[in-house]
Structures are given as structure tokens and as C-alpha cells.
Design a protein around this motif. Sequence first.
Motif, PDB file in Angstrom:
ATOM      1  N   THR A  34      32.109  45.544  32.072  1.00  0.00           N
ATOM      2  CA  THR A  34      31.661  44.810  33.261  1.00  0.00           C
ATOM      3  C   THR A  34      31.563  43.326  32.973  1.00  0.00           C
ATOM      4  O   THR A  34      31.999  42.490  33.769  1.00  0.00           O
ATOM      5  CB  THR A  34      30.299  45.350  33.716  1.00  0.00           C
ATOM      6  OG1 THR A  34      30.423  46.730  34.046  1.00  0.00           O
ATOM      7  CG2 THR A  34      29.798  44.592  34.936  1.00  0.00           C
ATOM      8  N   PHE A  39      36.778  45.430  35.753  1.00  0.00           N
ATOM      9  CA  PHE A  39      36.095  46.180  36.797  1.00  0.00           C
ATOM     10  C   PHE A  39      36.816  47.457  37.186  1.00  0.00           C
ATOM     11  O   PHE A  39      36.183  48.441  37.589  1.00  0.00           O
ATOM     12  CB  PHE A  39      35.911  45.286  38.038  1.00  0.00           C
ATOM     13  CG  PHE A  39      35.196  44.008  37.747  1.00  0.00           C
ATOM     14  CD1 PHE A  39      34.016  44.003  37.034  1.00  0.00           C
ATOM     15  CD2 PHE A  39      35.707  42.785  38.170  1.00  0.00           C
ATOM     16  CE1 PHE A  39      33.344  42.825  36.772  1.00  0.00           C
ATOM     17  CE2 PHE A  39      35.050  41.599  37.916  1.00  0.00           C
ATOM     18  CZ  PHE A  39      33.866  41.614  37.207  1.00  0.00           C
ATOM     19  N   ALA A  94      29.356  45.482  38.792  1.00  0.00           N
ATOM     20  CA  ALA A  94      30.818  45.518  38.841  1.00  0.00           C
ATOM     21  C   ALA A  94      31.311  45.343  40.275  1.00  0.00           C
ATOM     22  O   ALA A  94      32.280  44.607  40.539  1.00  0.00           O
ATOM     23  CB  ALA A  94      31.319  46.829  38.243  1.00  0.00           C
TER      24      ALA A  94
END
Length: 921
Positions: A34, A39, A94
Amino acid sequence: MSFEDIERALIIGKWSKELSSSEDSEIAKLAEKTIEGQFSEVLKSSSARDLLAIDSANGSNDLTAPFDALVALPTKRSGDSYRDELVRIIVGVACLHCFVQANWTGPDIDVKPGDVLLQSSASISEDNLNQKAIAELAYGGEPAYHLAQAATFLRISQIIFDLPFVHCKSASWWRFRTARIHQHVLDDPTPLPPQFISDLQPLYADFASQRDLAGRLSLEQGLLQHHHGNDKVALQHFIDATKYTGMEYELTGALGKRTKFQQTDLSQLVLLAESRNRDTESLQPAEVDPNMHSVVKPSPDPSLPETLALNDDTLLEQTEFTSTSKGASGSKLSHIDPSSQPALHPLDQCILLSLCLNVKNTSPSHGLTTEQMAPYVSRVVSHPQNWSIHTMALLLRSRLESSRTRTVERSTLQLQALVDQMPTADSSLAERLLYFHVLPLPSKWELEKELASRFLSLGVVKSALEIFERLEMWEEVVKCWQSMERPDKGISIVRDLLEGRKAEAETVISRAKTGGSESRRQVVDSAREAKLWCLLGDLEPHNAVEHYERAWSISRETSGRAMRSLGGFHFTHERYGDAIVCLRKAVAINPLLARSWFVLGCSYVREGNWMGARDAFVRCVQIDDEDVESWNNLATVYLRMGTSQSGDGASDKERVDVDENTSASSSSEATFNNKLLAFRALKQALKFSHDNWRVWANYMLVAMDVGDYFEACRAQARLVEDRSAKVGVEALDYDIIERLVDVVTRPPSTESQEENSAQETSETESASASATRYAHGLPSRVLDLFERTMLPRVSSQRLFRAYARLLTGQRRWADALKAYLDAYRMGRAATMEKGEELEESAWRDAVQEVEDIVDILRNFGPRVDAEEKRDADGESTKGGLKWEGQARSILRTFMARTKDNFEDDPAWEKLTQLQEELARN
């Protein structure tokens, strides 16, 4: 390493190798990915899918349910462990940063919301997800920007961080960050619930030993207050951030050159700043010594935004300071050489850029603002260390240079370069996100809008129009057509959008995917459609009410814009009651817009509702304490409340009778308190409008009423200095001047008695204060007002009489007599010509003037003679008055000029008798 360490790493945005040895390797890997910007891997992980997947078994294929019901997140998870909560935090971060990457930092994201939310059995399109998210992101009557990419990720992050957290203390911080990003997606800022701020306060104690974390938190809160226009609160947060991080800074002067042909070093404004000693790793790519007192400037980093050169034939690229120039002696930063300052920690650079914003917000709009802001920006631009920080610094420099002829070209080109760099991958995503939350970095569409506005200001209307049309900012598109004198084109565009002949990008996609369901389009686009109807109402005044009311109906009575526009329309057509109804609804929806409160206050004033007007103008100055007009109006309202028996504007039949036992002193106290409030309001107005003579005039009148005679003197002096050259004696307020003379010529005890009898208990303190001021120089201040300010600039009979009374009170007999004589020479008796025809009333007034000056000579003459006799040398210091002869001369001259016309008048006998009396003396 503990879960708390992983939380802090997520907040800071930097991963260290030690964290990889966490007790839970899976959590550590998710957190690391993250932070590094991976992501896609995080959101496609099993942990994320368990949280976020939309299952068709829920009956959610038609998207009729809200997102928080569609996503597999239970609303109550109080029994979750620390690990479960941390997984939610990681997934939420995220999602949030994925949205930021798509709309702020770039480059383009490699994961879509549908990849995470939709299972194979779900038949929901990606675009429908995005449209539903945008519709749910509308807040406080303000629509979200409809072309925001991957808006679903922002909505999901909101849902995650709104869940209860017991173990993860940073959840409230992430909730605040999500809300702040959400504010930038809305058309106008809206107030946040108080708990968003109050939940952050315990974090300061948790991070007390980590100064940079506390500095980040304070800085982020300041940026939200800046976005809402609360400049004083924002400034305090910025100052607190400098205290937490330990940065020292000082705006001072140093010798240097700004032009290529400058021969002599002149004092230049410079910002000296120094960070506290930290690990040198955080200062890369600059190489610094351990004490942070010197720096070797690195070579240009290709991963940073391009800094365009000025290339001007006169101005230097940057100010060249004399190498021996140092800061002011006695300063903590006097050891710093302005020409070679040490590199700052990136967090301190963010604070300087925020302080620069506050200089802009709290200073008047003139050249000094630019000169104050430039050193802040230069201090950051000189040491580029981070992509986002350098982008923000270059953007601020571009804004500063946009108004100068020699720099406007670089300003526009630099702004274009910043827009062009967004899609590129020249720097890592982790670097771009590292300091994103502590910067006021604009979104992609805001940056492009600013570029288009810059083109429009330069007259490049076609380029501006192309950008606005691509961004589907229809209000700006209409403005462009109006600037090209084609308002009909703007009306045509809005009508085509509303009637379906011209469709927005998302609407086109939606109809293609869903078969063109009109009901679906109305649900998804209601906020934007309402805004278009408001825009059409602005363009077609003859149908404005109909269009605004339709916008209000379409928005399901949530469009603040519709009520603001309708209220303003009613106000301009003097339907103040209707305006009040509409504007009350508007401010209830969005209370942060000062203009709505101002028009509401003016409507209340027109209706005579002083209490309502007071509340409205108070809200205006709370939102913008530099709003001079609101301060002035607020003072007027307080004064009207003091003289009105009913503050609510009710009719006589609706007013409640005053209780017979209500004392007069209570009314007097309320009146005086309202005058004090008006006085304070006008004092605030003068802080921000020092050249407004009308505010000075009001301030002078109220100052006299509350007994602040020194301020009344100052105001009268300012009015004479500013206006006497244009309007002469009209700059004088004779009533105020004579009241000031009365105050200083009668004993303080008498003054106190008179004021107490007039205003009872409320003004006892004012009277006592007046007595104190009398003993501390008020007479000399009033005398100074006459001799240094008024008499050198203007003259009139009434002014000289007031001056003579002042001198009489000081027992300066000769000077007082001279002032009376000056007053007589400016009067009608002294200026009339022989044989001049006068009205009988004018003749009698002239006779009275002669009698008065003769009496004054009789009374003052002997006293002046006595003063001269007491002179040590026995010589007259006044040149010898001979008052008897002067009185006879005045009388004889006047009678000679008027004998032909008024010898038979009964008043002539008075002159004859007076002449005989003088002859006997």
C-alpha cells in the motif's frame, strides 16, 4: 515490530525494512505494498475481496441500494481484533490513495473499482458504479465533480473509515483525510460534522514523543480550515506545526540584487529558515552536513517537475544576495547566509508553503502580498526534494508571476508544464503520495481549470473554451461565449444539455450501457441537472424564478445553489420577505458561503428585523473577518437595535407589551451595550479598510456616544486629512467638534454627573473613564486636533468659535480673543459690503455678531492687559491689544457700511447706544 508501528508507517507513507519483521507477515506485506503504491495487488488480495465484493445474491445488480448496503462490510464489527481492524485500515488507505492517484498525482491507475467489487456473477458496469458513487458523494447541497475518475474508491474508503474502530487509533485520522479529499471533489466547501475534528485531539497525546507526526496532524487541520476560509484558525494550526517540527524561520532583509544591470546592493526581502537536526536520510537528494548549516545543491533530478527558466533580459533568475550578508543581529538565524541556506526537511517545506497561502489570505490585495509570498516560495523552490512539494511550489510561483508583465509568459508555460506532467511516470507513486496530505495540491481538473482561466485572462478565449468544454464546466463555457459577445450560444448549450440534444460524457456512456433509461439518468444526474437549471435561470432573467424552482424540485430540495439564486433574484426585485425564506433554506444547506448570509442580512434590514440581521452579519464576519461591509452593516444593526423598541421587526399588533415594572435603566443599559458592540464592529472594519472615510465617519459618531473621545479625535483628524483637499469644511463634523470642546472645558465631575443622569448605571463606567482621560491628556489631544490638523487645512466661523472656547477653557485669554476675532472676520458682519441689500433677519444676525464681539473684547481685553503687565520685562508679549480702540473700530466700520439701508431700523438704536458706551470708556 508491532501493529502500532505499521499504523504509523501508513500515516507517514514511508516503509522501513524493520517493519517487514512484523509478527504478522501477511499484514506487513499488504501495508508495504500500500505504501509503495501497488494498489492493484492489495485490492485484489483475498483480504480485500472478503471485505468489498458485491455479490449478486444480495439482489444488487440494479444498484438501487446504497453502497454501504451493497458492499459486504457489516456495520457493526466491535468484536474485531486489532488485526482485522488493521486490514480494514490498509484496504481503506489503498482505496483512498487509488482515487488520489487517478485524480491528483497520476499516473493512470492499473486497477478499476469493478475489478475489486464485482464478482463474475454481477452484471453491473464500471461506469454505473462510478456514477452511483458520484451521486452518493454529493453532500451539503453541493454536487461532486461528475468527471472524477474512480470515484467508487473514494466512496468505499468513506464507508470503511466510518465503521467503528476500537484498536486502531489512526482510524480517526484517515477518516479526516478522506473527508478533506471529499471536500475538494465538491463544487463548494461544506462544513464537516464536529466529531471529525474532535476525534483528532487525543492523537496529539499519542504522538507527543513523535514531533513530526504531531506537526503533520496540525498542518492537515490547518489546510482544511484554509479550504473553508477560516484563516485565523488555519494560521494558528500552521504556527503550531512549526513548533512541533522545530523549524525556525524569519522574514527579514538582506543586501542583494534583483536585476542584471543593478550596480548597488539594496535590501531585499528574504526568508531565513532552518530545520531541526534530523537523520540526513530524510533530506535526500540534497547532501547535508550533520549540523544542517550548509548544503551542496544536487544536480537537477529528472524525476522532479521541470523548473522553467525566466530568460528575461533584465530580471535575474533569482535574487543574488551578498555573500557576507547576514540576518539581523540577535536573531536565532543570524548565522545563516541568505545566499546559501541549508536544505529544509520536506515537512518543513510544506509548512512554509502553507504559511505562504495564509499570507495571501490575511493580507490586502496589493503588491505587498506578492512581495511577502515570494520569499516563502523561493525558499522551497531552491531545494527541490519531493515531486509533490516541488509541484506545489512551482504552482504558487506561477500564480505569483501571473500579474507581472516580465514573468507572465513563464507563469503560463510553467502551469502548462505542470498539467502535462500529471499522466507521466517520471517519479514513483510512493514519492508523489509521501507528502500529498500535507499540501494544498489541486486536483487534475482544478489545475486544468486554472490553466483555462489563465488563458481567458490573457485573451486566449478559444483555448480556454476548449479546456472548459473538455472538463464539462458549463458555467465557465458560458462565460467564454459571453466574453465573445455570444450569450445566445451559451443559452443554446445549456438548453441542449437539459433537453438531451447534447449529452455529457457520463450520460452518453450510461445510456449506451443501460438502454437509455430516463429514470436512471434523473437519479444519477439530479444534482448536475439542478445546477444546469440554475445556470439557465442566470441566463434567462425573465424565466429565472421558474428555472430556479424547477432546480429546487429536481434536486429534491437539496440544491443550495437553487435557493441562493432564487433568494438573490427576489432581493434584487425588492421582494425581501421571499428572499428571506429562500436564503434561510440556502444557509441551512451550506452555511459556509458568506455571500448568502450577507444578502440574508440585507433582506432582514429592509424588513426591519434587526435580530435576524444581526445574526446574519455575525455569521458573515465569522466566515470572513476581513469583510468590511459586513462589519459596517453589523454596526448599523446594533445602533438600530439600540433605538428600536422591537428587534424582531414585528408589527404593532404582534408586539408584546413591555412589563410596567421594566425599569428605564434596563433599556438604557441595553442601548449603551449595543453602542459598544457597534463601536467594536466599526473598529474591526477599520482594520481592513483604513481608507474608507464613511467607516471613519461612523466610527467617530459611535466613539462619541460610548465616551471614547480619543478615538473620536483620531477619526475626525483622519477625515480632515483625507477629505479636506476635496470637500473643504464638509470634512468637519461641527457637532462632534463642539462636544469634544465641551468635554475638555468642563470639570470631570460635572461631566460624570451629566452622563450619569443621561444614561444611568450603564454609563457610570464610561463617565469615570472620561474623567480619567481628562487627567491623562485629552485636552492636549483636542488642542492638537485644532492646531495641527484642522486649522492648517480648513477654516470657518464655527470652527474658530469652537477653538476660541477651547482656549478660553485653558485660560489663554490672548489666543482665545484672537480666535474670536478670526471667527468674526469670517462672519456676515465683517464680510458685507457697503450698500449691500440684506434680508431683515440677516441684518439682525449681523448686528448680534457685532454685539457679541464687542462684549468679548470688553471681557477679554482687561485680562489680556493684565497678562501683559505681569510680564517680567514690562513689555507686551502680544504686541499691545488696545481692545477699546479695536471695539470702536469694528462698530464704526459696520455702522458705516449699513447706515444707508438700516439707519431707520429699530436695531440701529442698539448700535448707537453701544457706540456711546464705548466712547465713555
